[in-house]
Design a protein around this motif. Structure first.
Motif, PDB file in Angstrom:
ATOM      1  N   ARG A 192       0.841  -1.206   0.000  1.00 47.49           N
ATOM      2  CA  ARG A 192       0.000   0.000   0.000  1.00 47.49           C
ATOM      3  C   ARG A 192       0.876   1.256   0.000  1.00 47.49           C
ATOM      4  O   ARG A 192       0.609   2.211  -0.745  1.00 47.49           O
ATOM      5  CB  ARG A 192      -0.931  -0.001   1.217  1.00 47.49           C
ATOM      6  CG  ARG A 192      -1.636   1.316   1.439  1.00 47.49           C
ATOM      7  CD  ARG A 192      -2.659   1.245   2.554  1.00 47.49           C
ATOM      8  NE  ARG A 192      -3.965   0.942   2.026  1.00 47.49           N
ATOM      9  CZ  ARG A 192      -4.784   1.838   1.478  1.00 47.49           C
ATOM     10  NH1 ARG A 192      -4.395   3.095   1.343  1.00 47.49           N
ATOM     11  NH2 ARG A 192      -5.971   1.491   1.037  1.00 47.49           N
ATOM     12  N   LEU A 195       2.471   1.710  -3.484  1.00 47.57           N
ATOM     13  CA  LEU A 195       1.494   2.166  -4.474  1.00 47.57           C
ATOM     14  C   LEU A 195       1.143   3.633  -4.247  1.00 47.57           C
ATOM     15  O   LEU A 195       0.981   4.404  -5.214  1.00 47.57           O
ATOM     16  CB  LEU A 195       0.236   1.301  -4.411  1.00 47.57           C
ATOM     17  CG  LEU A 195       0.420  -0.183  -4.778  1.00 47.57           C
ATOM     18  CD1 LEU A 195      -0.903  -0.933  -4.628  1.00 47.57           C
ATOM     19  CD2 LEU A 195       0.969  -0.358  -6.189  1.00 47.57           C
ATOM     20  N   LEU A 208      -1.710   0.055  -9.645  1.00 42.74           N
ATOM     21  CA  LEU A 208      -1.888  -1.400  -9.726  1.00 42.74           C
ATOM     22  C   LEU A 208      -3.147  -1.711 -10.528  1.00 42.74           C
ATOM     23  O   LEU A 208      -4.150  -0.996 -10.420  1.00 42.74           O
ATOM     24  CB  LEU A 208      -2.018  -1.992  -8.319  1.00 42.74           C
ATOM     25  CG  LEU A 208      -2.233  -3.501  -8.186  1.00 42.74           C
ATOM     26  CD1 LEU A 208      -0.974  -4.277  -8.588  1.00 42.74           C
ATOM     27  CD2 LEU A 208      -2.618  -3.869  -6.737  1.00 42.74           C
ATOM     28  N   VAL A 209      -3.113  -2.776 -11.320  1.00 45.04           N
ATOM     29  CA  VAL A 209      -4.287  -3.219 -12.065  1.00 45.04           C
ATOM     30  C   VAL A 209      -4.703  -4.602 -11.570  1.00 45.04           C
ATOM     31  O   VAL A 209      -3.849  -5.433 -11.228  1.00 45.04           O
ATOM     32  CB  VAL A 209      -4.010  -3.257 -13.587  1.00 45.04           C
ATOM     33  CG1 VAL A 209      -2.890  -4.224 -13.925  1.00 45.04           C
ATOM     34  CG2 VAL A 209      -5.276  -3.610 -14.366  1.00 45.04           C
ATOM     35  N   GLU A 210      -6.011  -4.834 -11.508  1.00 41.02           N
ATOM     36  CA  GLU A 210      -6.532  -6.147 -11.137  1.00 41.02           C
ATOM     37  C   GLU A 210      -7.885  -6.346 -11.799  1.00 41.02           C
ATOM     38  O   GLU A 210      -8.614  -5.385 -12.036  1.00 41.02           O
ATOM     39  CB  GLU A 210      -6.664  -6.277  -9.610  1.00 41.02           C
ATOM     40  CG  GLU A 210      -7.257  -7.589  -9.120  1.00 41.02           C
ATOM     41  CD  GLU A 210      -6.524  -8.842  -9.579  1.00 41.02           C
ATOM     42  OE1 GLU A 210      -6.381  -9.033 -10.804  1.00 41.02           O
ATOM     43  OE2 GLU A 210      -6.112  -9.639  -8.716  1.00 41.02           O
ATOM     44  N   LEU A 250      -8.258  -5.177  -0.791  1.00 36.79           N
ATOM     45  CA  LEU A 250      -8.283  -4.867  -2.214  1.00 36.79           C
ATOM     46  C   LEU A 250      -9.308  -3.784  -2.537  1.00 36.79           C
ATOM     47  O   LEU A 250      -9.045  -2.870  -3.330  1.00 36.79           O
ATOM     48  CB  LEU A 250      -8.594  -6.136  -3.023  1.00 36.79           C
ATOM     49  CG  LEU A 250      -7.513  -7.213  -3.048  1.00 36.79           C
ATOM     50  CD1 LEU A 250      -7.999  -8.429  -3.827  1.00 36.79           C
ATOM     51  CD2 LEU A 250      -6.226  -6.677  -3.652  1.00 36.79           C
ATOM     52  N   LEU A 253      -7.939  -0.445  -1.628  1.00 40.89           N
ATOM     53  CA  LEU A 253      -6.968   0.036  -2.612  1.00 40.89           C
ATOM     54  C   LEU A 253      -7.685   0.692  -3.781  1.00 40.89           C
ATOM     55  O   LEU A 253      -7.274   1.756  -4.263  1.00 40.89           O
ATOM     56  CB  LEU A 253      -6.109  -1.121  -3.136  1.00 40.89           C
ATOM     57  CG  LEU A 253      -5.071  -1.749  -2.203  1.00 40.89           C
ATOM     58  CD1 LEU A 253      -4.287  -2.829  -2.948  1.00 40.89           C
ATOM     59  CD2 LEU A 253      -4.118  -0.715  -1.619  1.00 40.89           C
ATOM     60  N   LYS A 254      -8.756   0.080  -4.208  1.00 43.90           N
ATOM     61  CA  LYS A 254      -9.498   0.642  -5.337  1.00 43.90           C
ATOM     62  C   LYS A 254     -10.186   1.953  -4.948  1.00 43.90           C
ATOM     63  O   LYS A 254     -10.175   2.938  -5.699  1.00 43.90           O
ATOM     64  CB  LYS A 254     -10.525  -0.359  -5.862  1.00 43.90           C
ATOM     65  CG  LYS A 254     -11.176   0.088  -7.174  1.00 43.90           C
ATOM     66  CD  LYS A 254     -12.039  -0.991  -7.779  1.00 43.90           C
ATOM     67  CE  LYS A 254     -12.521  -0.552  -9.158  1.00 43.90           C
ATOM     68  NZ  LYS A 254     -13.233   0.731  -9.154  1.00 43.90           N
ATOM     69  N   LEU A 259      -5.665   1.172  -7.158  1.00 54.62           N
ATOM     70  CA  LEU A 259      -5.928  -0.009  -7.969  1.00 54.62           C
ATOM     71  C   LEU A 259      -7.032   0.333  -8.960  1.00 54.62           C
ATOM     72  O   LEU A 259      -8.022   0.988  -8.599  1.00 54.62           O
ATOM     73  CB  LEU A 259      -6.339  -1.189  -7.082  1.00 54.62           C
ATOM     74  CG  LEU A 259      -6.673  -2.536  -7.727  1.00 54.62           C
ATOM     75  CD1 LEU A 259      -6.409  -3.674  -6.719  1.00 54.62           C
ATOM     76  CD2 LEU A 259      -8.121  -2.617  -8.202  1.00 54.62           C
ATOM     77  N   HIS A 270      -3.695  -7.168 -17.761  1.00 52.68           N
ATOM     78  CA  HIS A 270      -2.540  -6.726 -16.991  1.00 52.68           C
ATOM     79  C   HIS A 270      -1.293  -6.493 -17.840  1.00 52.68           C
ATOM     80  O   HIS A 270      -0.590  -5.488 -17.682  1.00 52.68           O
ATOM     81  CB  HIS A 270      -2.200  -7.768 -15.917  1.00 52.68           C
ATOM     82  CG  HIS A 270      -3.304  -8.027 -14.940  1.00 52.68           C
ATOM     83  ND1 HIS A 270      -4.609  -8.155 -15.305  1.00 52.68           N
ATOM     84  CD2 HIS A 270      -3.272  -8.187 -13.585  1.00 52.68           C
ATOM     85  CE1 HIS A 270      -5.345  -8.386 -14.242  1.00 52.68           C
ATOM     86  NE2 HIS A 270      -4.559  -8.415 -13.180  1.00 52.68           N
ATOM     87  N   VAL A 279       0.051   1.477 -15.810  1.00 55.28           N
ATOM     88  CA  VAL A 279       0.177   1.056 -14.418  1.00 55.28           C
ATOM     89  C   VAL A 279       1.638   0.771 -14.127  1.00 55.28           C
ATOM     90  O   VAL A 279       2.454   0.583 -15.036  1.00 55.28           O
ATOM     91  CB  VAL A 279      -0.675  -0.193 -14.116  1.00 55.28           C
ATOM     92  CG1 VAL A 279      -2.152   0.065 -14.400  1.00 55.28           C
ATOM     93  CG2 VAL A 279      -0.183  -1.404 -14.912  1.00 55.28           C
ATOM     94  N   ALA A 282       1.373  -5.169 -11.429  1.00 53.30           N
ATOM     95  CA  ALA A 282       0.264  -6.079 -11.676  1.00 53.30           C
ATOM     96  C   ALA A 282       0.614  -7.436 -11.091  1.00 53.30           C
ATOM     97  O   ALA A 282       1.784  -7.818 -11.038  1.00 53.30           O
ATOM     98  CB  ALA A 282      -0.014  -6.215 -13.171  1.00 53.30           C
TER      99      ALA A 282
END
Length: 434
Positions: A192, A195, A208-210, A250, A253-254, A259, A270, A279, A282
């Motif tokens: 965290r 990021l 970050l991508v998810e 998670l 984060l978004k 994220l 990703h 980003v 990933a």
């Protein structure tokens, strides 16, 4: 009556059972000499492997992979003069076609089985028991990463040998991390912080991508001391404090802009997001490396791979995706089929396969291969096989995942609270599946 015909007499009922799927015994295993004309039994004696014509099938691969597979088959035939192998890849609907063939008793002798639906096949007694390969000379089944081997056991019986596997690792852009004055994180809190620093110091669309279905959550659940199912495998238990905490992490984060899901970016997945530098990081598997190497060579120079960060006082864990070589219980050539599986997954055969770079060798000793020494990112992903958790949850694995993913997505897109989403998924699974 041949063994194939004997099994086929019960195929009508079996085909009916397979229609609802989502997703034997044989001669002793392992050939004892280089010609492949004899094999060692579990008692140490040898028996003759009859001359055999085998069929090998799997889903259609790209041209490079198909050519490599044909080369491995050619090498096997050179060392097993009494066995010939015909490779018949399936171009589409592989699982459904294989399921139909197994139900009818006319499946290929040897074939690929994805761990995700392996349990649904094994539970119908259509796969050949491969347990005696554990005693085969010079095969060393203990060299396989144990979690991968366990993924192809059903009720304690081995029905598949891992062909290869992939794990998830943290792919990160070292130039962006250096610009933000951070290093590869080892814990959730460090992730965290890293990021946050990247967001403040760079112009990425998101650090970050998810995916919306929170693919990395499955690994985080185990890192945090949770589990998908109970020890008996007949009840979902992921809506625990460990599971909720991981999903909340998670979601937070978004919420905080650390994220993004692919639909919020210009890239669809990703690897493309890393390649376009939208980003900085990933959670991805080894399949991302050839894509970056071929399509974004300059960016690829800055991409490194670390093990997944874990919670403070947590445990190492990652998800694994693996495929087996398995054989039909109806094969007329069980001894030769076992010899083929043994040859394709031998240290030499698996090393040649791994050097293609798309998937990883399932053998622990291959950490010392020169190939992995020269490809440290792939070696990092390989090492994680030791503490991996295959994405495979018994005979009902596909149904479990199909009920779980929509609820994970609802949480990630802030339509449901993480606890509510997981409890809904768990309740549905326990009432509709078990």
């Amino acid at each position: 009556m041949t063994r194939r015909h004997l099994v086929a007499t019960g195929a009508v009922g079996l085909a009916g059972a397979f229609a609802g799927c989502t997703g034997g015994d044989g001669d002793s295993g392992g050939d004892g000499d280089s010609s492949g004309t004899s094999q060692a039994t579990s008692g140490g004696s040898t028996t003759q492997v009859p001359s055999s014509e085998l069929t090998l099938s799997g889903w259609a691969a790209d041209d490079t992979e198909s050519e490599l597979l044909k080369q491995l088959i050619g090498s096997f035939e050179e060392n097993h003069s009494n066995i010939s192998v015909e490779y018949n890849p399936v171009q589409s609907n592989y699982k459904q076609k294989l399921k139909t063939q197994l139900g009818a008793g006319n499946a290929p002798d040897v074939f690929y089985v994805d761990a995700n639906y392996f349990g649904s096949f094994a539970s119908e007694d259509v796969l050949l028991d491969l347990s005696d390969l554990s005693n085969a000379e010079e095969f060393d089944v203990d060299d396989f990463f144990q979690p991968l081997l366990e993924a192809f056991k059903y009720d304690g019986t081995l029905y598949g040998i891992p062909k290869d596997f992939s794990t998830l690792g943290l792919f990160f852009n070292t130039a962006m991390f250096e610009e933000a004055s951070v290093e590869a994180p080892e814990t959730w809190s460090e992730l965290r912080s890293a990021l946050s620093a990247v967001k403040e110091s760079t112009d990425v669309k998101a650090p970050l991508v998810e995916f919306p279905n929170a693919r990395m959550w499955k690994a985080m659940l185990f890192q945090n001391g949770g589990s998908m199912l109970n020890d008996a495998g007949d009840e979902a238990v992921f809506a625990s404090d460990a599971g909720v905490e991981a999903l909340q992490y998670l979601v937070d984060l978004k919420k905080d802009g650390l994220l993004a899901v692919p639909s919020e970016l210009g890239a669809g997945w990703h690897g493309a997001a890393l390649g376009s530098q939208e980003v900085a990081a990933a959670v991805l598997g080894p399949w991302g490396l050839p894509f970056l190497e071929e399509n974004h060579p300059e960016v690829n120079k800055n991409i490194d791979v670390a093990h997944l960060p874990i919670p403070e006082d947590g445990q190492k864990a990652t998800s694994a995706y693996t495929v087996s070589y398995s054989a039909s219980a109806a094969t007329e050539s069980p001894a030769a089929s076992k010899s083929l599986i043994k040859g394709m997954t031998s240290p030499d055969g698996m090393a040649k396969w791994a050097k293609k770079g798309l998937a990883l060798s399932a053998r622990k000793s291959h950490r010392d291969l020169e190939y992995y020494q020269n490809h440290p990112r792939r070696k990092t992903l390989l090492e994680a096989g030791e503490w991996s958790h295959p994405v495979a949850y018994g005979p009902n694995s596909e149904e479990i995942i199909n009920l779980l993913h929509p609820q994970l997505e609802a949480a990630m897109l802030e339509k449901k609270a993480p606890k509510q989403a997981l409890e809904t998924a768990q309740s549905k699974i326990n009432s509709e599946v078990f």
